[in-house]
Design a protein around this motif. Structure first.
Motif, PDB file in Angstrom:
ATOM      1  N   LEU A  44       0.831  -1.197   0.000  1.00 43.21           N
ATOM      2  CA  LEU A  44       0.000   0.000   0.000  1.00 43.21           C
ATOM      3  C   LEU A  44       0.873   1.257   0.000  1.00 43.21           C
ATOM      4  O   LEU A  44       0.592   2.231  -0.720  1.00 43.21           O
ATOM      5  N   LEU A  56       0.895   4.269  -2.842  1.00 38.81           N
ATOM      6  CA  LEU A  56       0.708   5.687  -2.545  1.00 38.81           C
ATOM      7  C   LEU A  56       1.904   6.512  -3.034  1.00 38.81           C
ATOM      8  O   LEU A  56       1.745   7.653  -3.502  1.00 38.81           O
ATOM      9  N   LEU A  91      -5.265   9.795  -7.648  1.00 39.84           N
ATOM     10  CA  LEU A  91      -5.835   9.339  -6.393  1.00 39.84           C
ATOM     11  C   LEU A  91      -6.016   7.828  -6.404  1.00 39.84           C
ATOM     12  O   LEU A  91      -6.409   7.246  -7.424  1.00 39.84           O
ATOM     13  N   LEU A  92      -5.762   7.217  -5.256  1.00 38.18           N
ATOM     14  CA  LEU A  92      -6.107   5.812  -5.089  1.00 38.18           C
ATOM     15  C   LEU A  92      -7.606   5.669  -4.807  1.00 38.18           C
ATOM     16  O   LEU A  92      -8.218   4.666  -5.163  1.00 38.18           O
ATOM     17  N   ARG A  93      -8.198   6.657  -4.167  1.00 36.09           N
ATOM     18  CA  ARG A  93      -9.619   6.602  -3.862  1.00 36.09           C
ATOM     19  C   ARG A  93     -10.439   6.495  -5.152  1.00 36.09           C
ATOM     20  O   ARG A  93     -10.237   7.236  -6.111  1.00 36.09           O
ATOM     21  N   HIS A  94     -11.373   5.538  -5.157  1.00 38.01           N
ATOM     22  CA  HIS A  94     -12.285   5.277  -6.276  1.00 38.01           C
ATOM     23  C   HIS A  94     -11.546   4.863  -7.546  1.00 38.01           C
ATOM     24  O   HIS A  94     -12.129   4.921  -8.646  1.00 38.01           O
ATOM     25  N   LEU A 116      -7.243  -1.643   1.469  1.00 34.07           N
ATOM     26  CA  LEU A 116      -7.736  -0.886   0.330  1.00 34.07           C
ATOM     27  C   LEU A 116      -9.169  -0.399   0.545  1.00 34.07           C
ATOM     28  O   LEU A 116      -9.605   0.562  -0.104  1.00 34.07           O
ATOM     29  N   PHE A 157     -10.373   3.225   0.622  1.00 34.53           N
ATOM     30  CA  PHE A 157     -10.237   3.978  -0.621  1.00 34.53           C
ATOM     31  C   PHE A 157     -11.384   3.705  -1.591  1.00 34.53           C
ATOM     32  O   PHE A 157     -11.455   4.317  -2.654  1.00 34.53           O
ATOM     33  N   PRO A 183     -12.147   1.360  -3.829  1.00 29.27           N
ATOM     34  CA  PRO A 183     -11.790   1.160  -5.232  1.00 29.27           C
ATOM     35  C   PRO A 183     -12.802   0.265  -5.944  1.00 29.27           C
ATOM     36  O   PRO A 183     -13.599  -0.430  -5.310  1.00 29.27           O
TER      37      PRO A 183
END
Length: 336
Positions: free
Chosen positions: A112, A116, A146-149, A168, A171, A173
């Protein structure tokens, strides 16, 4: 009489994997015999009384035949290596166990962190700052994501995938997973979408390679597969180097098609003239994702917990058991 445990953990030092109190538990519950490292004669002399072997010495048929009371072999380095005559062990109901799960959380957290870093250029911009090339505000964020979504793909859903999944989750995803050893229902229960390898690679901005190495998965990610990654994708390699064609990877990183981070390498230590040392689009990590003190000490806890369960007539629950259907497929080798 106490069951006899033959302790030969090399290359792991005893004090690395056993807390003092855990080692005291082991010695209190069992008779512990510790042959000197590399002393084959002492190991052979200990085997006739052995109830368990903790370590990864060579145990071919003739050595297993010396140990009629053997009930468990526990690898404390990390994988199921071809050092044991597995068919004989299975025929004699000797449990062959491994400590791989002890490393899963540490590797997942490191993976992770690498993702990032790739998302935001953290180590790259740190190097630039130290060299007087820092870029302030938006100037240094032109390729930040962004890792989010994000669309996230996992290649493999074993110990590492299961440890990474909850990390995860915050976030949110869109998660696709390729693992041909698991039914789709297992992945759906983890709130992941089962997918083929090509779909995972082509539709993911972040790809985590978590697969073990087998005859089928060696160079699973070759030139064709790497070319499926979208422009600007982030590839995180933390399982086994043999799963990926690193020559093809170096070519694509040099061309700037995507970014990558790797904790594993085809040859370790890496050669001084390796092209990866001079590539800007890769985060380098020296096979250190799992080997942290907390993970090493977890190994000893797992060993003693499961030995105590087995001595009480129960099945082990913390260590990973070698599966007769799978163990012959592994192509693992000791690190280094």
């Amino acid at each position: 009489m106490k069951p006899v445990v033959v302790l030969v953990p090399q290359p792991q030092p005893v004090e690395r994997i056993f807390r003092p109190e855990t080692l005291a538990r082991l010695r209190e519950r069992f008779t512990v015999v510790e042959p000197e490292a590399g002393d084959a004669a002492a190991l052979d002399a200990a085997l006739p009384d052995a109830w368990a072997v903790v370590g990864q010495p060579d145990l071919p048929t003739e050595r297993l035949d010396r140990a009629p009371g053997l009930r468990a072999v526990i690898n404390v380095e990390g994988n199921f290596y071809p050092n044991v005559d597995y068919p004989t062990a299975f025929t004699r109901s000797i449990r062959v166990l491994g400590c791989g799960p002890a490393y899963a959380q540490a590797v997942a957290e490191h993976a992770l962190g690498l993702a990032l870093d790739l998302a935001r250029g953290i180590s790259r911009e740190d190097r630039a700052f130290r060299e007087g090339r820092e870029r302030y505000l938006g100037e240094g964020n032109a390729d930040a994501v962004l890792l989010r979504h994000a669309d996230v793909g996992l290649v493999g859903y074993g110990n590492l995938g299961r440890a990474l999944r909850p990390l995860l989750a915050p976030f949110a995803p869109t998660l696709r997973v390729y693992d041909p050893w698991l039914p789709d229902a297992v992945l759906r229960e983890a709130d992941a979408t089962p997918a083929g390898l090509d779909e995972v690679l082509s539709r993911s901005r972040f790809v985590f390679v978590l697969a073990t190495v087998t005859g089928d998965s060696e160079h699973l990610l070759g030139a064709r597969e790497l070319d499926l990654l979208p422009e600007g994708a982030r590839l995180v390699l933390v399982s086994r180097a043999a799963v990926t064609d690193y020559d093809a990877l170096a070519e694509r990183l040099a061309a700037g098609r995507f970014l990558a981070a790797s904790d594993v390498w085809p040859t370790e230590p890496m050669a001084a003239d390796s092209p990866f040392r001079s590539l800007e689009g890769v985060v380098l990590s020296a096979h250190r994702a799992g080997g942290i003190p907390a993970a090493f000490l977890e190994i000893g806890d797992m060993v003693v917990d499961d030995l105590e369960l087995m001595a009480g007539g129960l099945a082990p629950v913390r260590l990973q058991q070698a599966a007769p259907e799978l163990v012959a497929r592994y192509r693992n080798r000791p690190a280094g």
